[in-house]
Design a protein around this motif. Structure first.
Motif, PDB file in Angstrom:
ATOM      1  N   SER A  31      27.835  72.664 -11.004  1.00  0.00           N
ATOM      2  CA  SER A  31      26.761  72.137 -11.853  1.00  0.00           C
ATOM      3  C   SER A  31      27.432  71.781 -13.293  1.00  0.00           C
ATOM      4  CB  SER A  31      25.661  73.030 -11.918  1.00  0.00           C
ATOM      5  OG  SER A  31      24.638  72.553 -13.156  1.00  0.00           O
ATOM      6  N   THR A  32      26.876  70.734 -13.902  1.00  0.00           N
ATOM      7  CA  THR A  32      27.540  70.494 -15.225  1.00  0.00           C
ATOM      8  C   THR A  32      26.360  70.195 -16.189  1.00  0.00           C
ATOM      9  OG1 THR A  32      27.684  68.003 -14.703  1.00  0.00           O
ATOM     10  CG2 THR A  32      29.714  69.456 -14.382  1.00  0.00           C
ATOM     11  N   ASN A  33      25.207  70.707 -16.096  1.00  0.00           N
ATOM     12  CA  ASN A  33      23.986  70.575 -16.755  1.00  0.00           C
ATOM     13  C   ASN A  33      24.392  71.232 -18.319  1.00  0.00           C
ATOM     14  OD1 ASN A  33      22.218  69.241 -14.945  1.00  0.00           O
ATOM     15  ND2 ASN A  33      22.093  71.119 -14.235  1.00  0.00           N
ATOM     16  N   THR A  34      23.931  70.510 -19.369  1.00  0.00           N
ATOM     17  CA  THR A  34      24.123  71.186 -20.396  1.00  0.00           C
ATOM     18  C   THR A  34      23.397  72.465 -20.918  1.00  0.00           C
ATOM     19  OG1 THR A  34      22.341  69.829 -21.584  1.00  0.00           O
ATOM     20  CG2 THR A  34      24.552  68.813 -21.534  1.00  0.00           C
ATOM     21  N   TYR A  35      22.459  72.530 -19.898  1.00  0.00           N
ATOM     22  CA  TYR A  35      21.864  74.106 -20.109  1.00  0.00           C
ATOM     23  C   TYR A  35      22.146  74.994 -19.324  1.00  0.00           C
ATOM     24  CZ  TYR A  35      19.069  71.648 -16.433  1.00  0.00           C
ATOM     25  OH  TYR A  35      18.851  70.802 -15.352  1.00  0.00           O
ATOM     26  N   ASP A  36      23.079  75.156 -18.489  1.00  0.00           N
ATOM     27  CA  ASP A  36      23.350  76.240 -17.624  1.00  0.00           C
ATOM     28  C   ASP A  36      23.883  77.315 -18.357  1.00  0.00           C
ATOM     29  OD1 ASP A  36      23.049  74.408 -15.179  1.00  0.00           O
ATOM     30  OD2 ASP A  36      24.936  73.574 -15.238  1.00  0.00           O
ATOM     31  N   TRP A  37      23.222  78.386 -17.899  1.00  0.00           N
ATOM     32  CA  TRP A  37      23.447  79.546 -18.482  1.00  0.00           C
ATOM     33  C   TRP A  37      24.789  80.067 -18.771  1.00  0.00           C
ATOM     34  CZ3 TRP A  37      19.182  83.450 -16.833  1.00  0.00           C
ATOM     35  CH2 TRP A  37      17.873  82.958 -17.063  1.00  0.00           C
ATOM     36  N   LEU A  38      25.596  79.879 -18.046  1.00  0.00           N
ATOM     37  CA  LEU A  38      27.059  80.385 -17.902  1.00  0.00           C
ATOM     38  C   LEU A  38      28.246  79.255 -17.937  1.00  0.00           C
ATOM     39  CD1 LEU A  38      26.553  83.373 -15.446  1.00  0.00           C
ATOM     40  CD2 LEU A  38      26.287  83.562 -17.976  1.00  0.00           C
ATOM     41  N   GLY A  39      27.694  78.267 -18.440  1.00  0.00           N
ATOM     42  CA  GLY A  39      28.589  77.089 -18.480  1.00  0.00           C
ATOM     43  C   GLY A  39      28.767  76.324 -17.210  1.00  0.00           C
ATOM     44  N   SER A  40      29.728  75.433 -16.991  1.00  0.00           N
ATOM     45  CA  SER A  40      29.865  74.637 -15.893  1.00  0.00           C
ATOM     46  C   SER A  40      30.407  75.597 -14.573  1.00  0.00           C
ATOM     47  CB  SER A  40      30.598  73.550 -16.070  1.00  0.00           C
ATOM     48  OG  SER A  40      30.287  72.714 -17.233  1.00  0.00           O
ATOM     49  N   GLY A  41      29.845  75.148 -13.437  1.00  0.00           N
ATOM     50  CA  GLY A  41      30.268  75.601 -12.197  1.00  0.00           C
ATOM     51  C   GLY A  41      29.276  75.762 -11.055  1.00  0.00           C
ATOM     52  N   ALA A  42      29.671  76.480 -10.068  1.00  0.00           N
ATOM     53  CA  ALA A  42      28.699  76.623  -9.111  1.00  0.00           C
ATOM     54  C   ALA A  42      27.852  78.117  -9.219  1.00  0.00           C
ATOM     55  CB  ALA A  42      29.406  76.643  -7.634  1.00  0.00           C
ATOM     56  N   GLN A 176      23.867  86.835 -12.181  1.00  0.00           N
ATOM     57  CA  GLN A 176      24.196  85.679 -11.813  1.00  0.00           C
ATOM     58  C   GLN A 176      25.576  85.507 -11.881  1.00  0.00           C
ATOM     59  OE1 GLN A 176      21.059  83.074 -12.173  1.00  0.00           O
ATOM     60  NE2 GLN A 176      22.427  82.110 -10.368  1.00  0.00           N
ATOM     61  N   TRP A 177      26.158  84.618 -10.967  1.00  0.00           N
ATOM     62  CA  TRP A 177      27.681  84.311 -10.845  1.00  0.00           C
ATOM     63  C   TRP A 177      27.818  82.963 -11.117  1.00  0.00           C
ATOM     64  CZ3 TRP A 177      31.965  87.539 -10.357  1.00  0.00           C
ATOM     65  CH2 TRP A 177      31.756  88.671 -10.330  1.00  0.00           C
ATOM     66  N   CYS A 178      28.776  82.390 -12.028  1.00  0.00           N
ATOM     67  CA  CYS A 178      29.212  81.098 -12.036  1.00  0.00           C
ATOM     68  C   CYS A 178      30.751  81.046 -11.574  1.00  0.00           C
ATOM     69  CB  CYS A 178      28.892  80.608 -13.483  1.00  0.00           C
ATOM     70  SG  CYS A 178      29.928  78.978 -13.849  1.00  0.00           S
ATOM     71  N   VAL A 179      30.848  80.350 -10.517  1.00  0.00           N
ATOM     72  CA  VAL A 179      31.947  80.242  -9.788  1.00  0.00           C
ATOM     73  C   VAL A 179      32.577  78.725 -10.431  1.00  0.00           C
ATOM     74  CG1 VAL A 179      33.355  79.986  -7.727  1.00  0.00           C
ATOM     75  CG2 VAL A 179      31.368  81.499  -7.939  1.00  0.00           C
TER      76      VAL A 179
END
Length: 200
Positions: A31-42, A176-179
């Motif tokens: 995901s590359t939404n500008t509001y993703d909690w932990l930055g860009s990633g899955a 939450q994990w951001c991969v």
């Protein structure tokens, strides 16, 4: 920091997407939404297939075209070099990244992004524009300085309403994990056996 073990993560998605990933035809999309909690990633829920399914159901009810039949897939994640926001030195890095990002924004005449509600009555400010920008800035800064990249980002979130009257435990608390690169960090996918994690 090097995370000491593999992690089971769960991702809510459409049933067709889940089947395609399990068949090895595609990866979980970043995901590359500008509001993703932990930055860009899955994004994955740690050890929580039921919550991943709840999320997929919520998206389906919101008339999202992305999810028609809510489903969940599990992933075995190798965290690698992890920016763990439950750990003090990682929090200090993000705090310092904010200062760098603030200075850069001011010098270029740009306003800082703001975390904002995602829906009426949202006290958790789930659209995390500022947090996302700062975490992405940290990754970009490390790359520019030739420092080791973070493969994953992990964070606990105290979210929702109080679990019971007077409590500071929240009813939607999760990890939450951001991969950042699924092909590098995901060892394999699996179909959860938990009856609460799949649609009947």
């Amino acid at each position: 920091m090097r995370f000491p073990s593999v992690v089971l993560g769960y991702h809510g998605c459409d049933q067709d997407v889940a089947e395609s990933i399990l068949a090895g035809k595609e990866e979980v999309r970043s995901s590359t939404n500008t509001y993703d909690w932990l930055g860009s990633g899955a994004y994955f829920w740690e050890n929580n297939p039921a919550r991943a399914l709840s999320w997929a159901k919520l998206l389906a009810k919101s008339n999202s075209k992305k999810i028609k039949i809510p489903s969940v897939i599990g992933a075995i994640i190798d965290p690698g070099n992890c920016l763990d926001l439950a750990e003090e030195s990682s929090l200090e890095l993000v705090k310092a990244a904010f200062e760098g990002y603030r200075i850069l924004s001011e010098s270029s005449g740009e306003s800082l992004p703001v975390n904002e509600p995602g829906y009426k009555g949202d006290l958790d400010l789930v659209k995390r524009h500022l947090d996302c920008a700062v975490v992405n800035f940290l990754h970009e800064s490390r790359a520019a300085e030739g420092l080791a990249a973070y493969h994953t980002v992990r964070a606990p979130f105290s979210e929702g309403g109080e679990l019971f009257k007077g409590s500071k435990l929240m009813d939607k608390t999760h990890v939450q994990w951001c991969v950042r690169d699924p092909k590098r960090s995901i060892i394999g996918y699996f179909r959860p056996r938990d009856s609460e994690s799949t649609e009947a």
